[in-house]
Every structure is written in structure tokens, then in C-alpha cells.
Design a protein around this motif. Structure first.
Motif, PDB file in Angstrom:
ATOM      1  N   ALA A 383       5.411   4.737  -5.806  1.00 47.78           N
ATOM      2  CA  ALA A 383       4.622   5.052  -6.895  1.00 47.78           C
ATOM      3  C   ALA A 383       4.350   3.547  -7.524  1.00 47.78           C
ATOM      4  O   ALA A 383       3.349   3.040  -8.029  1.00 47.78           O
ATOM      5  CB  ALA A 383       5.164   5.923  -7.615  1.00 47.78           C
ATOM      6  N   ARG A 384       5.531   2.804  -7.702  1.00 51.82           N
ATOM      7  CA  ARG A 384       5.444   1.398  -8.228  1.00 51.82           C
ATOM      8  C   ARG A 384       4.477   0.529  -7.422  1.00 51.82           C
ATOM      9  O   ARG A 384       3.622  -0.251  -8.017  1.00 51.82           O
ATOM     10  CB  ARG A 384       6.810   0.780  -8.342  1.00 51.82           C
ATOM     11  N   GLY A 385       4.475   0.709  -6.209  1.00 50.74           N
ATOM     12  CA  GLY A 385       3.420  -0.221  -5.387  1.00 50.74           C
ATOM     13  C   GLY A 385       2.178   0.354  -5.724  1.00 50.74           C
ATOM     14  O   GLY A 385       1.285  -0.573  -5.890  1.00 50.74           O
ATOM     15  N   ASP A 386       1.897   1.468  -5.680  1.00 53.32           N
ATOM     16  CA  ASP A 386       0.376   1.971  -6.025  1.00 53.32           C
ATOM     17  C   ASP A 386      -0.065   1.656  -7.479  1.00 53.32           C
ATOM     18  O   ASP A 386      -1.132   1.113  -7.438  1.00 53.32           O
ATOM     19  CB  ASP A 386       0.366   3.294  -6.032  1.00 53.32           C
ATOM     20  N   ALA A 387       0.767   1.620  -8.269  1.00 55.98           N
ATOM     21  CA  ALA A 387       0.334   1.122  -9.682  1.00 55.98           C
ATOM     22  C   ALA A 387       0.329  -0.350  -9.800  1.00 55.98           C
ATOM     23  O   ALA A 387      -0.727  -0.611 -10.348  1.00 55.98           O
ATOM     24  CB  ALA A 387       1.874   1.305 -10.880  1.00 55.98           C
ATOM     25  N   LEU A 388       1.066  -1.087  -8.993  1.00 52.30           N
ATOM     26  CA  LEU A 388       0.666  -2.550  -9.025  1.00 52.30           C
ATOM     27  C   LEU A 388      -0.627  -2.746  -8.274  1.00 52.30           C
ATOM     28  O   LEU A 388      -1.560  -3.668  -8.857  1.00 52.30           O
ATOM     29  CB  LEU A 388       1.937  -3.199  -8.193  1.00 52.30           C
ATOM     30  N   LEU A 389      -1.050  -2.053  -7.416  1.00 54.53           N
ATOM     31  CA  LEU A 389      -2.313  -2.135  -6.551  1.00 54.53           C
ATOM     32  C   LEU A 389      -3.462  -1.737  -7.724  1.00 54.53           C
ATOM     33  O   LEU A 389      -4.375  -2.515  -7.422  1.00 54.53           O
ATOM     34  CB  LEU A 389      -2.335  -1.251  -5.074  1.00 54.53           C
ATOM     35  N   ASP A 390      -3.130  -0.825  -8.308  1.00 53.79           N
ATOM     36  CA  ASP A 390      -4.314  -0.241  -9.279  1.00 53.79           C
ATOM     37  C   ASP A 390      -4.672  -1.334  -9.981  1.00 53.79           C
ATOM     38  O   ASP A 390      -5.671  -1.339 -10.634  1.00 53.79           O
ATOM     39  CB  ASP A 390      -3.674   0.877  -9.965  1.00 53.79           C
TER      40      ASP A 390
END
Ligand code: NAI
Length: 728
Positions: A383-390
Motif C-alpha cells: 500500500a505504501r509502495g502504491d501510494a508512492l508510485l501514485d
């Protein structure tokens, strides 16, 4: 009235109705708890009181009122220890250990409720408890990082981890690398026993342990305890014993680090004696380190100087702090992609622009790759990774830069192109956006000529690979304003990097000084010295990369291009160009042998599928003088170290550098100057005989190898006055 130890107690006693005592570590004089004199007195007094109350006490919980649990030894005390005061320092350490030993043998359960960082001395206190619970918090860290400051854990850390994990695992997991563990990794590796979700849970769990264990003792105080993996008295262990120093030698490559050697000795010796004697053995090995020069160097460079740099000693003081919310990164190549990741990781919105949507998307994919690995290793969540990518928006359209309050340019190293992308960007971004270039060689003042607001223009020199390199060199151009400097500093801190500040000049500080090292190594090849000896000298001096291997990585054509530009600039300014002995070697490697470096698959080394396979045999054939007398390895090592240190002194003299701390930190974190020295200028301070000794040796080297070793006037002046390089 005189202040008594009790008035200044650093340990608060809080007792519940049913006699569970919570010891709250809370030094009234400091923001963090350290092992200072007040703590030592408080600990003794507290343990006296616990012992006197043993019969009606149910148990003890240790926690802290500070953000961190306990910070460890007081480095101001440690750096000041001399052979004359060694006895006092030894005794202070022994007093702490005697008190902690009394605590763990109290006969009542003792629990460490670790509410934040417990590194070094902090973790040693936790080790003297029967049970360790750590709070699940991003700042919570445990471990024994003493080795990274040239020290060893002298509060029982070597003795207890060895009795807990066995010699090999204690060395590998905790002592030799000084690894710092977050809560989850610490639990997995066995450094702590439980993780608590919040501060309440932390104390509740500690309390539960006390309730469940009316009597508690350490495993090593149980009858028949055996050290895991055995001791040198066991034939199996003894057979493998020689492998330990052999592994260490291999890892250090001959570099002069006394701490790992002493840690290894203390670990092995501590298994052969009872625990009280083991504490003495540990203390003796620490005393040797603490009085030596290497620990002083490393404490200066990696602690005091780093702290000065990070806390903004060179940031214009009176300007308010600002944060960046949206950054435009121009160029999504190797550097731009890394910079975008670093910014997004810190929560900043990123517009990543390249010439095509595909190129920009490739830049973003780099972050996706890094995150994939981080998720796999448990260092972040999906989830944190996806938020970073966004937060990273790839684009080929400069209009998407609208609203950016900072721009970081990382397009090809071409002034005309850089001018063009800045012109395009400044139309779109916020009217006062900070304008930064990641150029590695072009003068900032020249690039600033291409923008409307040169006062907002500044160099932000990142290092490769950006996700692993902590240093950023901020370059102030001729017209850069104070406000831009303060904002650039704040941005670098916002993304968790360490900013040194230098003035605009060819090669800035880092590239210029590392160039001296490489030239020196290459010149040695030209003198007929065997290339394997040159590489060995670099390894034994403590450089993380060998000099010819490094040159291959950087590509031989790049320094040649920089050399040609510098030559032209020097001659145009009416100066005389003096070639370096390395130039002829580089020219022959490129022109005669077509070996420009690793990217071409051929350089000082041979390569197979991009991997180094060995030194190119042609080097010996074409350059090495078989009749030469054997090289003096000490001299080769010192030539590398001196040539960098002397040029750093010149940078200070010329105003390229504005502080000693920047020089030390920049050289340690940016260009691989050996860690044991504490940095380029600390190396001069710590040299045998101090500045006069260093100056005398520089003169000897100058007489044999040329004027690049001549001591600069600033060095001579300081040596004469009995000064050292310091900012205070
Ligand atoms: P690179 O060649 O990997 O990336 C450059 C990128 O800029 C390419 O993706 C290219 O398509 C893009 N580009 C070209 N024209 C553009 C335009 N008009 N608009 C947007 N993007 C454009 O180069 P690298 O290695 O990332 O270097 C970039 C800069 O960083 C250079 O100034 C270099 O000197 C500097 N630098 C490089 C370091 C290194 O180790 N490679 C270290 C520190 C600085």
C-alpha cells in the motif's frame, strides 16, 4: 546548596501499589539519555535501592520519557579520552557494567520497554534485562552500531550478545557491521522478544511479563548454560576458529580498522572466562580503541561533523523553513528517475518529464522496480509502495509542470539543452519556483545565464545510485540568493539527504577531489608500477573502490573531456596548462588500445557480460617496468590520501569549501574517502605528528612526485600556529 547526585537523578522511580517499579530514564539536563556521569551515579543509586527492596518488589520495568529510549555513550566524553585518562574511562565503563550485572541478578523480572531508538548503550541496557519489548514506531531502532564509530560496545554488549547468539551469530548479526534493526527485523533476528502496537500496549506487555515470571534470570545464569555454537574449548568450534580472522581480513582488504579486530578478539576471549572476567576483557579492548586515533577520527567525521552539516550550520540562519509540495524533475534517465523516487518517497508530488511519454514512463518504472524489491524484503508495504508510485506523474508535456514549487533538472550534460529545458520549464512552474540543476561538471553560474531568475538558480548535485547515496552537494552560483540556498537546503533535508554547501568552481568539491585520487592511481601505472600493486594500495588505504576499477566505471573519455575543457579555459584565461602524468596513460588507453572503460567492455580491466574478469594483461606488457624496484606500499597509499587531502585544503583556501565539516562529510559520504580517516581534513588533523607531521610528509612527497604535493599556504600557516582544521 550543592547539587547532589540524587537531585540530578537521570532515572525516575515510579512504583505501583503492588510494587512493580518502573524506572523512567529521563535525564533532566539533556534531550536524550546518555551514559554520562549523572547516569552512572543514578544507576548505582537505583540498583542499591532495588536490592534493598528485593523482598517486597515484584519486578522492574525500564522505559524512557524521551523520544528515544537511550542514546548510548556520551561521545563528547569519549572523543576526549587520552592515554592519561584511560584509567578513568575504563573504570566508568566497569561501574556501569557492575550495576547492570546487579540488575540482571536481582532475582526479580526486569523488562526493557523500548519506546524508541535503543542503539549502542541503549541496547546494552536492554540486553541486561530479561525480556525486551519494542514499540512499533518508525523511529524505533535497536542494535550496536559502535563499530561504525571505530568503537566496540563496552557496556556488556559484546559479552551478552555472544552468550545469547553464540560467537558467529553475534558477530554477524550485531557486532561487526553495526546493523540497526527496525522492530520487525529485530524480532525476526531475535534481538527483541515482542513488539507492542502503542505506548500503552508496551507497558501492558511489560507488566504481563512481570506477572508471569515472579522469578527471572538470564539464560547464561541458568545452571548448565552453554554458549550457542560452543567455545574454542569445543573441537568443532576450534576447527572453524581460524576462519573468523580470515573472513575479517578479506572483508577489510587490509584497511586499517582496529575496531572489528578488537570486537572479534573480545567476542572469542569472552567465551573462555566467567562473565565478570569477560566484562573486564571487553573493557580492555574498548579502552585501546577509545584512546586511539581512528575512533577519534570516526567520531568527529561521522558524528559531530555530520550533525553540524545536517542541522544546518551552513544554511542562511534567519530565513524561515519552507517545504516543497510539488517538484518537476526534468529528464527521466538514470539520475532523474532516482531523484523522482527520492522525492516521492518523502511525500512530494513529482512531475517526471522526458522527451517522450515512453521515456518518462521508463523513468517511473525504475521506482516500481525499487519498490518491488523493498516489498519483497519487507522494507515497505504494498500500500505504501502504491501510494508512492501514485505521486509520480510521467509526462512529455512541459505544461504539466504547472504548480511546481521546485524544479530539478537532470537532462544530458549539455549547456544548450539545459538552457532550453529551463526556459520551457520556467514558463509553466510557480512564479517563484526554486530552479535546481543536477549537473556534475558544468558551472552553475553559466547555466544560470539561461534563466530569468538567476538568484533562484542553484546546483543540486546528487550521487549515483540516488536511492542509496545520502549526500547532496549544493552548489551556490555567483548570483544564487540566500533564499534559494536556504530553500535548497530545506529540500535536501526534506528528502532525508545530507546537504553540503560549496561555491561554484570547476568540479565543485567532490568531483574535483576524487579526480585527484584517480589521476594519482593512473599516474602510478604510467610510472611502471604493477597495476595489481596500485589496486592493492587503494584497498589497503581503505578506499571502498579500487582506483583503476573506479576509473573504468566512470569511463576514461569523461575525464579526458573535462581535462580538455579545463585546459581551454585555463589557456583562455592566460594561464599555463600543466599536464598531469596520468594524462598520457589515459590517452594511450583510449587512442592506442581502444579501452575507454567498463561501458565499452574494455578498460584497465577485462570484462565478460559487463562483469570484471581481471586486470587487462596488456597493462603489464605496455606500462609495467619489470626492472623497477618493488614499490613502497605505504608511499603509494599516502600519495592517494595526501593528494585528495591537499586539494581539499586548497578548496578551503579558495573558498570553494566554506566549512571543515562539509569537507569531511562530503568526502566520506560522496566520494569514498576512507572512513577510518574521519574525512579529508580530519585525516590531516589526525596524521602522525598533527599538521606539522603532515606538512613534513607532504614536502617529502612533493620532492619525489611533484608540486601537486606542495603544502598550501593555509596548511603551513595553521601548522605554524599549532592549529587544526576545525569550524569551532
Ligand atoms: P541519462 O542519459 O541517463 O538521462 C538523461 C535523460 O534526459 C534522458 O532520459 C533523456 O531522454 C532526457 N532528456 C533529454 N532531453 C530532454 C528534454 N528536452 N526534456 C526532458 N528530458 C530530456 O543521464 P544521467 O546519468 O541521468 O545524467 C543526467 C544529469 O545528471 C547530467 O547532467 C549528469 O552530468 C548529471 N549527473 C550524473 C551522475 C551520474 O552518475 N550519472 C551523477 C551526478 C550528476
Amino acid at each position: 546548596m550543592a547539587t547532589t547526585a540524587a537531585d540530578r537523578s537521570t532515572i525516575r522511580w515510579e512504583e505501583s501499589d503492588d510494587h512493580v517499579v518502573t524506572l523512567v530514564l529521563d535525564d533532566p539536563g539533556q534531550s536524550a539519555n546518555t551514559m554520562n556521569a549523572a547516569f552512572i551515579d543514578s544507576l548505582d543509586a537505583t540498583v542499591d535501592r532495588l536490592e534493598s527492596r528485593r523482598d517486597d518488589l515484584k519486578g522492574v520495568i525500564l522505559t524512557s520519557a524521551k523520544k528515544s529510549f537511550f542514546a548510548g555513550g556520551d561521545l563528547r566524553d569519549l572523543i576526549a579520552v587520552t592515554p592519561a585518562t584511560a584509567g578513568r574511562s575504563f573504570e566508568a565503563g566497569m561501574r556501569i557494567k557492575r550495576a547492570l550485572r546487579r540488575l540482571e541478578t536481582l532475582g526479580r523480572p526486569v523488562v526493557a520497554a523500548v519506546n524508541g531508538a535503543a542503539l549502542g548503550g541503549g541496547y546494552e541496557i536492554a540486553l541486561a534485562c530479561h525480556h525486551r519489548i519494542v514499540l512499533d514506531h518508525p523511529a524505533a531502532r535497536v542494535g550496536l552500531p559502535e563499530v561504525t564509530l571505530g568503537l566496540l560496545p563496552g557496556g556488556g554488549g559484546v559479552v551478552r550478545t555472544v552468550r545469547m547468539f553464540g560467537v558467529v551469530d553475534a558477530l554477524r548479526k550485531v557486532l561487526m557491521e553495526g546493523r540497526q534493526y527496525g522492530p520487525a527485523q529485530a524480532l525476526e533476528a531475535g534481538l527483541v522478544d515482542e513488539i507492542a502496537a502503542d505506548p500503552q500496549d508496551l507497558l501492558a506487555r511489560a507488566r504481563a511479563f512481570v506477572d508471569a515470571h515472579p522469578e527471572s534470570r538470564q539464560p547464561w545464569d541458568e545452571p548448565g548454560h552453554r554458549i550457542p555454537g560452543g567455545t574454542p574449548a569445543h573441537p568443532g568450534f576450534a576447527a572453524n576458529l581460524p576462519a573468523l580472522p580470515a573472513t575479517l581480513r578479506k572483508k577489510l582488504g587490509g584497511a586499517p580498522y582496529p575496531a572489528p579486530r578488537n570486537i572479534l578478539a573480545a567476542a572469542v576471549e569472552s567465551t573462555q572466562v566467567d562473565i565478570d572476567t569477560a566484562f573486564v576483557v571487553e573493557a580492555r579492548h574498548l579502552t585501546e580503541l577509545v584512546t586511539g586515533q581512528t575512533a577519534k577520527n570516526m567520531i568527529q567525521g561521522f558524528f559531530f561533523d555530520l550533525q553540524a552539516v545536517d542541522s544546518g550550520a551552513n544554511r542562511p540562519q534567519d530565513l524561515p523553513a519552507r517545504t516543497v509540495t510539488k517538484v518537476g524533475v526534468l529528464g527521466a534517465g538514470m539520475m532523474g528517475a532516482g531523484i523522482a523516487y527520492a522525492c516521492a518517497k518523502a511525500g512530494i508530488e513529482v512531475v517526471l518529464k522526458d522527451v517522450s511519454a515512453e521515456a518518462a514512463a521508463r523513468g517511473k518504472a525504475y521506482s516500481a522496480g525499487l519498490l518491488e524489491r523493498a516489498v519483497a524484503k519487507g522494507r515497505t508495504t504494498r500500500a505504501r509502495g502504491d501510494a508512492l508510485l501514485d505521486r509520480i506523474v510521467p509526462t512529455a508535456d512541459a505544461r504539466d509542470l504547472a504548480g511546481c514549487d521546485a524544479v530539478i533538472e537532470a537532462v544530458f550534460e549539455d549547456p544548450a539543452l539545459k538552457h532550453r529545458v529551463f526556459r520551457e520549464a520556467q514558463e509553466a512552474v510557480a512564479p517563484d519556483a526554486l530552479l535546481c540543476s543536477n549537473t556534475s561538471t558544468l558551472p552553475i553560474s553559466l547555466l544560470a545565464e539561461g534563466v530569468d531568475r538567476p538568484k533562484d538558480f542553484i546546483g543540486l548535485h546528487f550521487f549515483s545510485p540516488v536511492d542509496r547515496m545520502r549526500l547532496v552537494e549544493i552548489i551556490r552560483g555567483r548570483e544564487t540568493g540566500d533564499e534559494a540556498l536556504a530553500r535548497a537546503f530545506d529540500l535536501v533535508r526534506q528528502i532525508g539527504r545530507t546537504p553540503i554547501v560549496v561555491n561554484d568552481s570547476r568540479g565543485f568539491f567532490t568531483s574535483r577531489v576524487i579526480g585527484r585520487f584517480i589521476d594519482e592511481g593512473v599516474a602510478m601505472v604510467g610510472e611502471g608500477i604493477d597495476p595489481a600493486t596500485v589496486e592493492q594500495a587503494a584497498a589497503q588505504a581503505g578506499y571502498p573502490a579500487k582506483v583503476l576499477a573506479l576509473m573504468d566505471e566512470l569511463t576514461l573519455t569523461l575525464p579526458r573531456r573535462i581535462r580538455e575543457e579545463t585546459r581551454r579555459a585555463t589557456e583562455e584565461a592566460g594561464g599555463t596548462w600543466r599536464p598531469h602524468p596520468a594524462d598520457a596513460v589515459v590517452d594511450r588507453m583510449i587512442d592506442a588500445f581502444d579501452r575507454p572503460g567498463r561501458s565499452a567492455g574494455a578498460g584497465f580491466y577485462t570484462y565478460q557480460d559487463g562483469r570484471r574478469t581481471g586486470l587487462w594483461p596488456g597493462l603489464r606488457e605496455h606500462f609495467t617496468d619489470p626492472a623497477a624496484r618493488p614499490a613502497d606500499l605505504t608511499e603509494l597509499k599516502e600519495r592517494m590520501l595526501f593528494v585528495e587531502a591537499l586539494d581539499a585544503v586548497r578548496c578551503l583556501e579558495e573558498g570553494v569549501l566554506v566549512s571543515v565539516a562539509d569537507a569531511n562529510v562530503g568526502s566520506l559520504l560522496g566520494i569514498g574517502f576512507p572512513a577510518w580517516t574521519g574525512g579529508v581534513l580530519q585525516y590531516v588533523n589526525g596524521y602522525d605528528g598533527g599538521l606539522p607531521g603532515f606538512t613534513a610528509r607532504a614536502r617529502e612527497l612533493a620532492a619525489r612526485h611533484g608540486e601537486r604535493f606542495d603544502p598550501p599556504a593555509l596548511l603551513l600557516r595553521k601548522a605554524e600556529r599549532g592549529e587544526v582544521f576545525t569550524d569551532s
